[in-house]
Design an enzyme around this catalytic site. Structure first.
Site, PDB file in Angstrom:
ATOM      1  N   HIS A   1     -54.658  63.054   1.195  1.00 27.79           N
ATOM      2  CA  HIS A   1     -55.787  62.935   0.258  1.00 27.79           C
ATOM      3  C   HIS A   1     -57.047  62.680   1.069  1.00 27.79           C
ATOM      4  O   HIS A   1     -56.667  61.750   1.931  1.00 27.79           O
ATOM      5  CB  HIS A   1     -55.412  62.304  -0.850  1.00 27.79           C
ATOM      6  CG  HIS A   1     -54.926  61.088  -0.666  1.00 27.79           C
ATOM      7  ND1 HIS A   1     -53.707  60.575  -0.608  1.00 27.79           N
ATOM      8  CD2 HIS A   1     -55.595  59.689  -0.627  1.00 27.79           C
ATOM      9  CE1 HIS A   1     -53.377  59.330  -0.409  1.00 27.79           C
ATOM     10  NE2 HIS A   1     -54.371  58.837  -0.450  1.00 27.79           N
TER      11      HIS A   1
ATOM     12  N   HIS B   1     -60.481  60.471   0.656  1.00 28.27           N
ATOM     13  CA  HIS B   1     -61.648  59.537  -0.248  1.00 28.27           C
ATOM     14  C   HIS B   1     -62.848  60.032   0.143  1.00 28.27           C
ATOM     15  O   HIS B   1     -63.048  60.081   1.470  1.00 28.27           O
ATOM     16  CB  HIS B   1     -61.284  58.076  -0.096  1.00 28.27           C
ATOM     17  CG  HIS B   1     -60.077  57.629  -0.237  1.00 28.27           C
ATOM     18  ND1 HIS B   1     -59.589  57.067  -1.478  1.00 28.27           N
ATOM     19  CD2 HIS B   1     -58.848  57.533   0.533  1.00 28.27           C
ATOM     20  CE1 HIS B   1     -58.301  56.717  -1.258  1.00 28.27           C
ATOM     21  NE2 HIS B   1     -57.748  57.025  -0.180  1.00 28.27           N
TER      22      HIS B   1
END
Ligand code: 5GP
Ligand code: ZN
Length: 113
Positions: free
Chosen positions: A99, A101
Site C-alpha cells: 500500500h 499512503h
C-alpha cells in the site's frame, strides 16, 4: 488472501470510506490519519510488500500512480502531497498487503522521523 486485512477491505468484507476505485486499484481513508488528507492506495491483488514487485505484477504500480494523479486532481491537492510506502519491519509496515499512503493538506516535514 483470506486472512489479509486489505484484501477484506477490497472485497467489502470490512467497511471503508472509498476515495477512488478502478479495475486495478482501490483507495480508502486511513483509519488513523496522519494528515488532514490521508488515503491508503492498494492494488486489487495480494502483493505482500514493495519487495515483492516484479515484471509480472509491476503494472499495478503504474496503475497506482495513475490513481495518485487522479485523486490529486479530484481532491484539488494543488499545493502538493506526499506518497509513502513503508516496507518490512524496519520500514514500519504494519499491514502485509502492498500500500501507498497519500498525505496532503498540511506542510509535510522532510526528512521524516
Ligand atoms: P503501514 O503502517 O503498514 O504503512 O500502514 C497501514 C495503515 O493502515 C495505517 O496507516 C493504519 O492506520 C491503516 N489501517 C489499519 N487498519 C485499518 C482499517 O481497518 N481500516 C482503515 N481504513 N485503515 C486501516
Ligand atoms: Zn491482501
Amino acid at each position: 488472501m483470506s486472512d489479509c486485512l486489505f484484501c477484506k477491505i477490497i472485497a467489502g468484507e470490512i467497511p471503508s470510506t472509498k476515495i477512488y476505485d478502478d479495475e486495478y486499484v482501490y483507495a480508502f481513508a486511513d483509519i488513523d490519519p496522519q494528515a488532514p488528507f490521508h488515503a491508503v492506495i492498494v492494488p486489487k491483488t495480494h502483493i505482500t510488500s514493495a519487495a515483492e514487485i516484479n515484471s509480472d505484477n509491476s503494472i499495478y504500480i503504474a496503475k497506482i500512480f495513475e490513481a495518485v494523479a487522479k485523486i490529486a486532481e479530484n481532491e484539488k491537492l494543488e499545493k502538493g502531497f506526499r506518497v509513502v510506502n513503508n516496507c518490512g519491519e524496519d520500514g514500519g509496515q504494519t499491514v502485509g498487503h502492498l500500500h501507498f499512503h497519500l498525505l496532503a493538506r498540511r506542510y509535510l516535514q522532510w526528512p521524516p522521523g
